[in-house]
Design a protein around this motif. Structure first.
Motif, short mmCIF file in Angstrom:
data_model
loop_
_atom_site.label_atom_id
_atom_site.label_comp_id
_atom_site.label_asym_id
_atom_site.label_seq_id
_atom_site.Cartn_x
_atom_site.Cartn_y
_atom_site.Cartn_z
N TYR A 241 25.69 -36.90 -37.57
CA TYR A 241 24.95 -35.65 -38.10
C TYR A 241 23.71 -36.30 -38.66
N GLU A 242 23.21 -37.23 -39.54
CA GLU A 242 22.18 -37.61 -39.84
C GLU A 242 21.25 -37.85 -38.84
N GLU A 243 21.78 -38.45 -37.90
CA GLU A 243 21.02 -39.29 -36.77
C GLU A 243 20.62 -37.75 -36.07
N ILE A 244 21.30 -36.93 -35.98
CA ILE A 244 20.71 -35.67 -35.31
C ILE A 244 19.65 -34.88 -36.12
N GLN A 245 19.77 -34.78 -37.41
CA GLN A 245 18.79 -34.21 -38.32
C GLN A 245 17.58 -35.04 -38.17
N ARG A 246 17.71 -36.55 -38.16
CA ARG A 246 16.41 -37.29 -38.18
C ARG A 246 15.78 -37.01 -36.72
N GLN A 247 16.39 -36.92 -35.64
CA GLN A 247 15.62 -36.69 -34.37
C GLN A 247 14.97 -35.48 -34.46
N LEU A 248 15.79 -34.15 -35.01
CA LEU A 248 15.13 -32.74 -35.21
C LEU A 248 14.06 -32.70 -36.01
N ALA A 249 14.06 -33.59 -37.15
CA ALA A 249 13.01 -33.65 -38.08
C ALA A 249 11.67 -34.36 -37.28
N SER A 250 11.97 -35.31 -36.52
CA SER A 250 10.97 -35.98 -35.90
C SER A 250 10.30 -35.19 -34.62
N ARG A 251 11.04 -34.33 -34.23
CA ARG A 251 10.57 -33.39 -33.29
C ARG A 251 9.55 -32.45 -33.80
N THR A 252 10.24 -31.89 -34.78
CA THR A 252 9.26 -30.84 -35.72
C THR A 252 8.00 -31.24 -36.20
N ARG A 253 7.83 -32.78 -36.28
CA ARG A 253 6.66 -33.35 -36.75
C ARG A 253 5.42 -33.80 -35.67
N GLU A 254 5.95 -33.47 -34.42
CA GLU A 254 5.00 -33.74 -33.35
C GLU A 254 3.81 -33.04 -33.34
N PRO A 255 2.46 -33.80 -33.03
CA PRO A 255 1.18 -32.92 -33.14
C PRO A 255 1.12 -32.05 -31.99
N GLY A 256 0.61 -30.94 -32.66
CA GLY A 256 0.61 -29.72 -31.42
C GLY A 256 2.00 -28.79 -31.23
#
Length: 443
Positions: free
Chosen positions: A425-440
């Protein structure tokens, strides 16, 4: 009926247990279930108008299911046929239906078919009833202690009305016992029973009228002309074990049982389980509480626990008592010692709060079903990413309505097997957070 047959029936009535002798024959004598039989209520109106539909009576033992069926038949002038789902088969159903058809053809008399423990009918037996209920050849009244949504097939349910009966309240049971003490069909005023004794008997009966009347009969036989609390306790030693002299209620013992399992005290759980069984509790009631417990208090800390509880219930249904105590004991010991987590309970509560507070939030466009060209042209399903097309069969994506983005309902524990789910669950949340912080990235 000749004189000898009449005399024989009178003798049978005298030999019948008190609960049977006191069975109401008119709606006015019926105690409890005011939500169904009170003035202006559904069942009373249906009886008075002679428009009783097929019914499934769902409720605990001793709440009046069989009695209601008899009262309905007598009040509406219908013939009463009875089948036990435990003992009857398709052949019995066909013979009963044939008699109902002949009765209507010759006398224009309707037939009420009462099926006790209808949840024990298999699919073939229920299907055999279906066309005759649909045509009105018989008015079906089925009695069950099990949730009919799970135990009665949908086709039969759709042709009957489910009515729920509740356990009788203490004051209702006291009134029932007082009537049995005075009524000529009962004790005929020959026995005096004091208030404390009545209260004790009522508390020992757990809302079950049959159990209360049986207990009264035992106390009267033990005490002679006068029954006080001490005599009632002496006559009902078996019940006193469960409810004790302080009048401990049925659900207090159930609560102690659940809390002992929750606290991982296997010995206490076994004690309370045995208390219930020895006092005559329906084992299926205990199993139902255990199935709930397996999800509510163990959940994904040990997903096998739910299977253990359900398998034990099925094993009990297969072998019955007394051997059925073995799978029950096996399941109790497993659930008590299993790792605990209430994350399933809190997850549903959190999600329900979001639903009730937020209302029907719109489904995001990329998640909408698009079965037609028009829907596709409106953007339904546009941009949806199929996870199996990506490495690891996962791709970061938003699935909640926009107003709820980032909300977390499931809070997995670090206990048992749920530790692995928590890490995933935490790994999925990290990947989701990383995606939402991508520039553009939009949004």
């Amino acid at each position: 009926m000749d004189l000898f047959e009449h005399a024989s029936r009178k003798d049978e009535a005298l030999l019948a247990p008190l609960a049977e002798r006191m069975r109401p024959t008119r709606l006015e004598e019926f105690v409890g279930q005011e939500h169904l039989t009170g003035e202006g209520r559904f069942l009373r109106r249906a009886i008075q108008q002679d428009q009783v539909p097929s019914l499934i009576l769902w409720g605990p033992p001793g709440t009046g299911k069989t009695t209601l069926a008899h009262v309905i038949a007598r009040s509406t002038g219908a013939s009463f046929e009875s089948l036990s789902a435990v003992l009857s088969g398709v052949k019995d159903i066909r013979e009963t239906v044939a008699r109902a058809q002949e009765r209507w053809r010759l006398h224009r008399q309707r037939t009420i078919l009462f099926v006790d423990e209808i949840h024990r009918f298999n699919k073939a037996q229920q299907d055999a009833l279906l066309p005759h209920v649909e045509k009105g050849t018989v008015t079906l009244i089925g009695a069950t202690t099990e949730n009919p949504s799970f135990e009665v097939n949908a086709a039969l349910l759709s042709r009957a009305r489910v009515v729920t009966l509740r356990g009788l309240e203490e004051e209702e049971l006291v009134a029932l016992l007082r009537r049995a003490v005075a009524d000529p069909r009962g004790l005929g005023g020959k026995v005096e029973v004091d208030d404390e004794a009545l209260t004790f008997i009522v508390q020992a009966s757990g809302g079950d009228a049959r159990r209360a009347l049986t207990a009264l009969e035992a106390a009267a036989a033990h005490g002679g002309a006068r029954v006080d609390k001490a005599i009632a306790e002496e006559a009902l030693q078996h019940k006193a074990l469960l409810y004790d002299k302080a009048g401990e209620e049925h659900y207090n013992v159930v609560s102690a049982f659940i809390k002992s399992m929750r606290g991982s005290d296997v010995d206490a759980a076994l004690y309370w389980m045995t208390r219930m069984l020895e006092a005559g509790e329906d084992p299926v009631f205990i199993f139902r509480r255990m199935v709930i417990f397996a999800s509510e208090d163990i959940g994904n800390a040990d997903p096998r626990a739910l299977g253990v509880a359900v398998d034990a219930l099925r094993a009990f249904e297969l072998v019955g008592l007394p051997e059925g105590t073995l799978p029950l004991t096996q399941a109790v010991t497993y659930l008590a010692l299993a790792p605990k987590s209430n994350a399933v309970l809190t997850a549903y509560a959190a999600a329900r709060t979001a639903v009730t507070e937020g209302g029907p939030l719109p489904v995001p466009m990329h998640l909408r079903n698009a079965p037609t060209k028009l829907m596709k042209s409106l953007g339904y399903g546009a941009g949806y990413k199929y996870p199996h097309n990506f490495e690891g069969h996962y791709v970061p994506e938003d699935y909640l309505p926009e107003a709820l983005r980032g909300r977390r309902f499931y809070q997995p524990s670090r206990n048992g097997l749920e530790q692995e789910l928590a890490e995933r669950y935490e790994e999925i949340q990290r990947q989701l957070a990383s995606r939402t912080r991508e520039p553009g990235e939009e949004g």
